[in-house]
Design a protein around this motif. Structure first.
Motif, PDB file in Angstrom:
ATOM      1  N   UNK A  20      -4.571   9.416  -7.097  1.00  0.00           N
ATOM      2  CA  UNK A  20      -3.870  10.032  -5.975  1.00  0.00           C
ATOM      3  C   UNK A  20      -3.929  11.543  -6.196  1.00  0.00           C
ATOM      4  N   UNK A  21      -4.789  12.200  -5.441  1.00  0.00           N
ATOM      5  CA  UNK A  21      -4.984  13.642  -5.592  1.00  0.00           C
ATOM      6  C   UNK A  21      -5.472  14.211  -4.272  1.00  0.00           C
ATOM      7  N   UNK A  22      -5.197  15.472  -4.067  1.00  0.00           N
ATOM      8  CA  UNK A  22      -5.680  16.176  -2.886  1.00  0.00           C
ATOM      9  C   UNK A  22      -7.107  16.638  -3.177  1.00  0.00           C
ATOM     10  N   UNK A  23      -8.084  15.813  -2.772  1.00  0.00           N
ATOM     11  CA  UNK A  23      -9.476  16.088  -3.088  1.00  0.00           C
ATOM     12  C   UNK A  23     -10.352  15.564  -1.952  1.00  0.00           C
ATOM     13  N   UNK A  24     -11.187  16.410  -1.351  1.00  0.00           N
ATOM     14  CA  UNK A  24     -12.023  15.971  -0.227  1.00  0.00           C
ATOM     15  C   UNK A  24     -12.940  14.798  -0.574  1.00  0.00           C
ATOM     16  N   UNK A  25     -13.456  14.769  -1.786  1.00  0.00           N
ATOM     17  CA  UNK A  25     -14.338  13.686  -2.216  1.00  0.00           C
ATOM     18  C   UNK A  25     -13.590  12.353  -2.227  1.00  0.00           C
ATOM     19  N   UNK A  26     -12.404  12.340  -2.826  1.00  0.00           N
ATOM     20  CA  UNK A  26     -11.607  11.109  -2.864  1.00  0.00           C
ATOM     21  C   UNK A  26     -11.162  10.713  -1.465  1.00  0.00           C
ATOM     22  N   UNK A  27     -10.792  11.701  -0.647  1.00  0.00           N
ATOM     23  CA  UNK A  27     -10.397  11.423   0.736  1.00  0.00           C
ATOM     24  C   UNK A  27     -11.543  10.786   1.528  1.00  0.00           C
ATOM     25  N   UNK A  28     -12.770  11.253   1.283  1.00  0.00           N
ATOM     26  CA  UNK A  28     -13.924  10.692   1.996  1.00  0.00           C
ATOM     27  C   UNK A  28     -14.099   9.209   1.666  1.00  0.00           C
ATOM     28  N   UNK A  29     -13.858   8.836   0.409  1.00  0.00           N
ATOM     29  CA  UNK A  29     -13.945   7.420   0.039  1.00  0.00           C
ATOM     30  C   UNK A  29     -12.828   6.637   0.722  1.00  0.00           C
ATOM     31  N   UNK A  67     -11.399   7.176   3.430  1.00  0.00           N
ATOM     32  CA  UNK A  67     -11.552   7.126   4.886  1.00  0.00           C
ATOM     33  C   UNK A  67     -12.826   6.440   5.361  1.00  0.00           C
ATOM     34  N   UNK A  68     -13.609   5.881   4.438  1.00  0.00           N
ATOM     35  CA  UNK A  68     -14.807   5.139   4.859  1.00  0.00           C
ATOM     36  C   UNK A  68     -14.389   3.910   5.663  1.00  0.00           C
ATOM     37  N   UNK A  69     -15.148   3.601   6.699  1.00  0.00           N
ATOM     38  CA  UNK A  69     -14.796   2.458   7.547  1.00  0.00           C
ATOM     39  C   UNK A  69     -15.036   1.114   6.856  1.00  0.00           C
ATOM     40  N   UNK A  70     -15.805   1.092   5.762  1.00  0.00           N
ATOM     41  CA  UNK A  70     -16.066  -0.161   5.053  1.00  0.00           C
ATOM     42  C   UNK A  70     -15.196  -0.328   3.804  1.00  0.00           C
ATOM     43  N   UNK A  71     -14.157   0.501   3.697  1.00  0.00           N
ATOM     44  CA  UNK A  71     -13.255   0.468   2.538  1.00  0.00           C
ATOM     45  C   UNK A  71     -11.861   0.033   2.969  1.00  0.00           C
ATOM     46  N   UNK A  72     -11.310  -0.911   2.218  1.00  0.00           N
ATOM     47  CA  UNK A  72      -9.916  -1.330   2.380  1.00  0.00           C
ATOM     48  C   UNK A  72      -9.136  -0.732   1.215  1.00  0.00           C
ATOM     49  N   UNK A  73      -8.007  -0.090   1.528  1.00  0.00           N
ATOM     50  CA  UNK A  73      -7.215   0.585   0.503  1.00  0.00           C
ATOM     51  C   UNK A  73      -5.818  -0.028   0.455  1.00  0.00           C
ATOM     52  N   UNK A  74      -5.388  -0.340  -0.770  1.00  0.00           N
ATOM     53  CA  UNK A  74      -4.018  -0.787  -1.014  1.00  0.00           C
ATOM     54  C   UNK A  74      -3.311   0.316  -1.784  1.00  0.00           C
ATOM     55  N   UNK A  75      -2.135   0.722  -1.313  1.00  0.00           N
ATOM     56  CA  UNK A  75      -1.315   1.677  -2.052  1.00  0.00           C
ATOM     57  C   UNK A  75      -0.340   0.890  -2.909  1.00  0.00           C
ATOM     58  N   UNK A  76      -0.416   1.115  -4.225  1.00  0.00           N
ATOM     59  CA  UNK A  76       0.376   0.358  -5.190  1.00  0.00           C
ATOM     60  C   UNK A  76       1.613   1.165  -5.576  1.00  0.00           C
ATOM     61  N   UNK A  77       2.749   0.479  -5.581  1.00  0.00           N
ATOM     62  CA  UNK A  77       4.005   1.059  -6.071  1.00  0.00           C
ATOM     63  C   UNK A  77       4.585   0.109  -7.110  1.00  0.00           C
ATOM     64  N   UNK A  78       5.562   0.574  -7.862  1.00  0.00           N
ATOM     65  CA  UNK A  78       6.227  -0.318  -8.818  1.00  0.00           C
ATOM     66  C   UNK A  78       6.892  -1.471  -8.091  1.00  0.00           C
ATOM     67  N   UNK A  79       7.345  -1.218  -6.869  1.00  0.00           N
ATOM     68  CA  UNK A  79       8.049  -2.244  -6.110  1.00  0.00           C
ATOM     69  C   UNK A  79       7.107  -3.312  -5.539  1.00  0.00           C
ATOM     70  N   UNK A  80       5.872  -2.939  -5.172  1.00  0.00           N
ATOM     71  CA  UNK A  80       5.011  -3.916  -4.497  1.00  0.00           C
ATOM     72  C   UNK A  80       3.877  -4.467  -5.365  1.00  0.00           C
ATOM     73  N   UNK A  81       3.695  -3.953  -6.566  1.00  0.00           N
ATOM     74  CA  UNK A  81       2.491  -4.302  -7.344  1.00  0.00           C
ATOM     75  C   UNK A  81       2.352  -5.791  -7.626  1.00  0.00           C
ATOM     76  N   UNK A  82       3.423  -6.484  -7.919  1.00  0.00           N
ATOM     77  CA  UNK A  82       3.309  -7.919  -8.199  1.00  0.00           C
ATOM     78  C   UNK A  82       3.011  -8.716  -6.933  1.00  0.00           C
ATOM     79  N   UNK A  83       3.538  -8.250  -5.811  1.00  0.00           N
ATOM     80  CA  UNK A  83       3.309  -8.947  -4.545  1.00  0.00           C
ATOM     81  C   UNK A  83       1.903  -8.719  -3.992  1.00  0.00           C
ATOM     82  N   UNK A  84       1.164  -7.773  -4.532  1.00  0.00           N
ATOM     83  CA  UNK A  84      -0.169  -7.462  -4.013  1.00  0.00           C
ATOM     84  C   UNK A  84      -1.282  -8.355  -4.563  1.00  0.00           C
ATOM     85  N   UNK A  85      -1.001  -9.164  -5.584  1.00  0.00           N
ATOM     86  CA  UNK A  85      -2.056 -10.007  -6.146  1.00  0.00           C
ATOM     87  C   UNK A  85      -2.637 -10.936  -5.072  1.00  0.00           C
ATOM     88  N   UNK A  86      -1.802 -11.630  -4.359  1.00  0.00           N
ATOM     89  CA  UNK A  86      -2.299 -12.575  -3.351  1.00  0.00           C
ATOM     90  C   UNK A  86      -3.044 -11.874  -2.217  1.00  0.00           C
TER      91      UNK A  86
END
Length: 176
Positions: A136-145, A147-166
């Motif tokens: 998690x950083x303010x970086x155009x290169x990382x932002x480009x990844x 924002x790709x239309x073929x990429x699915x992104x999950x934002x992980x938090x301490x609260x949701x990390x266990x629920x994200x396995x499924x």
């Protein structure tokens, strides 16, 4: 809309992104090639970070090449040539496997490693599926990844990390 081909996790430091991938991949049976970023220890003391190859190891390098050197608290010196030479080669070898490529993690250390960044792009544009962690950083290169239309992104938090396995398992099954 383009089908989802790659999945990345992002979130704050030390929230459990790599652990979440490990749990999910264990349940899925998928064994990706690629790399993990691990601590680089000397005599048990933290000295920086290293790339650990998960697939065929580039024979001219061996494994576990340092990518940053710890100078002082919150101060690391990146080693761009480790990314450019070693990282690029291990990603080339991973692409030849034509399956799943783990990139854990991509971040700002490789800011000046243009050959490595090109190798990442080559993987994303190949027939392989990239599974990864984006710092998690303010970086155009990382932002480009992100924002790709073929990429699915999950934002992980301490609260949701266990629920994200499924949901991650379900997303892996949907990769095209």
């Amino acid at each position: 809309m383009e089908p989802i081909r790659h999945i990345f996790l992002t979130g704050e430091k030390q929230v459990g992104k790599s652990t979440l991938w490990a749990k999910t991949l264990e349940r899925s049976g998928i064994r990706p090639t690629g790399f993990q970023t691990l601590e680089y220890l000397v005599n048990g003391c933290f000295r920086g970070y290293r790339l650990h190859c998960l697939g065929p190891v580039p024979e001219q390098f061996g494994n576990d090449v340092p990518i940053s050197v710890f100078l002082r608290r919150k101060c690391h010196l990146p080693v761009p040539e480790s990314f450019n030479l070693y990282g690029s080669e291990l990603l080339r070898l991973a692409r030849e496997q034509d399956g799943y490529i783990m990139m854990d993690e991509l971040g700002i250390f490789e800011k000046d490693a243009s050959a490595f960044r090109q190798a990442v792009a080559d993987c994303l544009n190949s027939d392989c599926h990239v599974l990864g962690v984006l710092q998690k950083a303010d970086d155009p290169y990382l932002d480009a990844i992100l924002n790709r239309s073929d990429v699915l992104v999950f934002t992980v938090t301490k609260e949701n990390r266990d629920a994200l396995v499924q949901p991650l398992l379900e997303a892996l099954l949907q990769l095209k």
